[in-house]
Design an enzyme around this catalytic site. Sequence first.
Site, PDB file in Angstrom:
ATOM      1  N   ASP A 111      27.502   1.451 -20.580  1.00  0.00           N
ATOM      2  CA  ASP A 111      27.265   1.658 -19.151  1.00  0.00           C
ATOM      3  C   ASP A 111      26.746   0.440 -18.419  1.00  0.00           C
ATOM      4  O   ASP A 111      26.821   0.380 -17.191  1.00  0.00           O
ATOM      5  CB  ASP A 111      26.316   2.838 -18.952  1.00  0.00           C
ATOM      6  CG  ASP A 111      27.009   4.177 -19.193  1.00  0.00           C
ATOM      7  OD1 ASP A 111      28.246   4.224 -19.080  1.00  0.00           O
ATOM      8  OD2 ASP A 111      26.322   5.164 -19.493  1.00  0.00           O
TER       9      ASP A 111
ATOM     10  N   TYR B 253      27.297  11.256 -15.902  1.00  0.00           N
ATOM     11  CA  TYR B 253      25.907  11.398 -16.336  1.00  0.00           C
ATOM     12  C   TYR B 253      24.932  10.748 -15.372  1.00  0.00           C
ATOM     13  O   TYR B 253      25.237   9.756 -14.711  1.00  0.00           O
ATOM     14  CB  TYR B 253      25.711  10.784 -17.727  1.00  0.00           C
ATOM     15  CG  TYR B 253      25.773  11.813 -18.831  1.00  0.00           C
ATOM     16  CD1 TYR B 253      24.765  12.765 -18.969  1.00  0.00           C
ATOM     17  CD2 TYR B 253      26.839  11.856 -19.721  1.00  0.00           C
ATOM     18  CE1 TYR B 253      24.814  13.719 -19.970  1.00  0.00           C
ATOM     19  CE2 TYR B 253      26.903  12.812 -20.729  1.00  0.00           C
ATOM     20  CZ  TYR B 253      25.884  13.742 -20.845  1.00  0.00           C
ATOM     21  OH  TYR B 253      25.939  14.689 -21.833  1.00  0.00           O
TER      22      TYR B 253
END
Length: 687
Positions: free
Chosen positions: A311, A396
Amino acid sequence: MNLKVLLLLLGLSFLTVFALAYVLLTRQGSFSQSPRCPSIPPRIHPWTHPSQSQLFADLSPEELTAVMSFLTKHLGPGLVDAAQRHGGPLPYYRRPMQKTEFVQIWKHLKEVELPKAPTFLASVLNYNGSTLAPLHSTASGFHAGDRATWIALYHNISGLGVFLHPVGLELLLDHGALDPADWVVQQVFYLGHYYADLAQLEWEFKVGRLEVIRVPLPTPGGASSLRPRVTPDPPLPPLQFSLQGPQYNIQGNSVTSPLWTFTFGHGVFSGLRIFDIRFKGERVAYEVSVQECLTVYGADSPKTMTIRYLDSSYGLGLNSRALVRGVDCPYQATMVDIHVLVGTGSVQLLPGAVCVFEEAQGLPLRRHHNGIGGHFYGGLASSSLVVRSVSSVGNYDYIWDFMLHPTGALEARVHATGYINTAFMSGGAESLLFGNRVGERVLGAVHTHAFHFKLDLDVAGVKNWVIAEDAVFKPVAAPWNPELQLQRPQLTRQVLSREDLAAFPWGSPLPRYLYLATNQTNAWGHQRGYRIQIHSPPGVHVPLESSVERALSWGRYQLVVTQRKEAEPHSSSIYYQNDMRSPATVFADFINNETLLGEDLVAWVTASFLHIPHAEDIPNTVTVGNRVGFLLRPYNFFNEDPSIFSPGSVYFERDQDAGLCSINPVACTQQLADCVPNLPSFSYEGL
């Protein structure tokens, strides 16, 4: 009805309404006339120190603009070669995916590829030009230089979580060419079968050779919606606020409290970090920062089974959004704006993306009720100073906290929430090898989370040692009767002298007590130290024989301690995401058996957990039970627990009146609460 009775009833009704109105107005008046709670500035610090330096602060918008202006005017041979910054050359195909490329991909699919199967898309997937959206796997491909991505289509209805509505159609797009006109779909996946392109899928559908599953459009307000299922109704959830105002100050990026000082930063890729962390003026750590966030998925669909999200490549800081007062942070928190560079170098404001607050935890930090040899009570309510940000990366949301406690402990924690990643269930029981069914033909795909942190500790200076302590049971004869035998625990102690001894892979035992220490001692003759205590289930790491493992090699270890080197500032890189098979630098190579005796040391911590999605992850995964992190705890660093000097400590004996303010400060709460708190008005600029 008798007229007199009717008039009497009307009169009573009027009096009742009048009385109720009077009571209501009286109460409103008394509330509005209640005094405002006094706002008391933080008490004077018990030590003197210079003003916090801005050395560690993020660049201001003006500084960011000036740096970009300088670079664009001086690009050329005078700049440092990329190989000296990154361990090797940086081919252009390793560049991170940016918003522009995502937009171009969807534009290409809508305008070039989807028109090849209009009948199939309309009849089977109810596509009308706007009811589908793409979700991507990672773009690394299977060979160095590949830039091909599996893209799954999901139903896209306003107000619903797109992530929970797969339709079963996926495309492998090669977007390595610099000109989007040269992009091409290499394969199409539908219901367990592969096709050359959408034109073949359309032809087989029209001639009746294609087995299909028709997927209706989801209904607004369905299971994936976060709209309230009940009408909002007071009372509101419990509200936490300080009657006397915050006991900390913020100047720029620097935070000062009666106990702690530190400077926080917010990297566009790695997100939240704190620097120059001092307790009562003495430095504990030079840097504590997030390094990487990895998720690895499994499913029977190509898009999901190839997900290896790093990420930082997408920007843990860039994807920080404005925090909602009263939900994401306590209502009275201090909200701080952040500025980052995006795209081609423009400065973007992230309003209220960081919050700072004092957290009352509803738990005693310490307490004892004594009834032996005297009757007394002593205790202290637990509270901490917290700096928080939230990274919303795709489906998320990661809530990052650094917490500073009055004991001198520093804690880092991350909570995972948001939508799960799902795949279309085209098969039967075999699909359940990869998760649980969470909707009509919707599979919640199994995946792992791993978070990596850097802890650059300076324990009473920069010359530190690594010490491991544990306990073992040893048989011993009872001194008063040699015929009796006891199993007695005793300590073991080892100085870990080299890096190889201080690297602990998952599956190997980690000493229950591992701390960094100085050669200075406390009043009792023990080396002053800080213990690293990790809060994480056993990790699940990619097998070592995997072709991508070296780029993820930090995930092998739950804890590593190495010498601090300027050439080893990070454990991961934004350039790994799109070329995992040939990383320029490898974290595992940091561990080369160098000495750890009296050196400037860095600890690297991995916290991870396995997530098997289930019905209760719909519509969102909750934070309860989805939290990992670590704690830095003083270990003989002080002569006693420093929280004993906290002004909120409570102590009274049996013969004292605990209801008096002069005896018990908690008894003053009722008097202080007879006022209206000074709360800021609610505003939100995140949308």
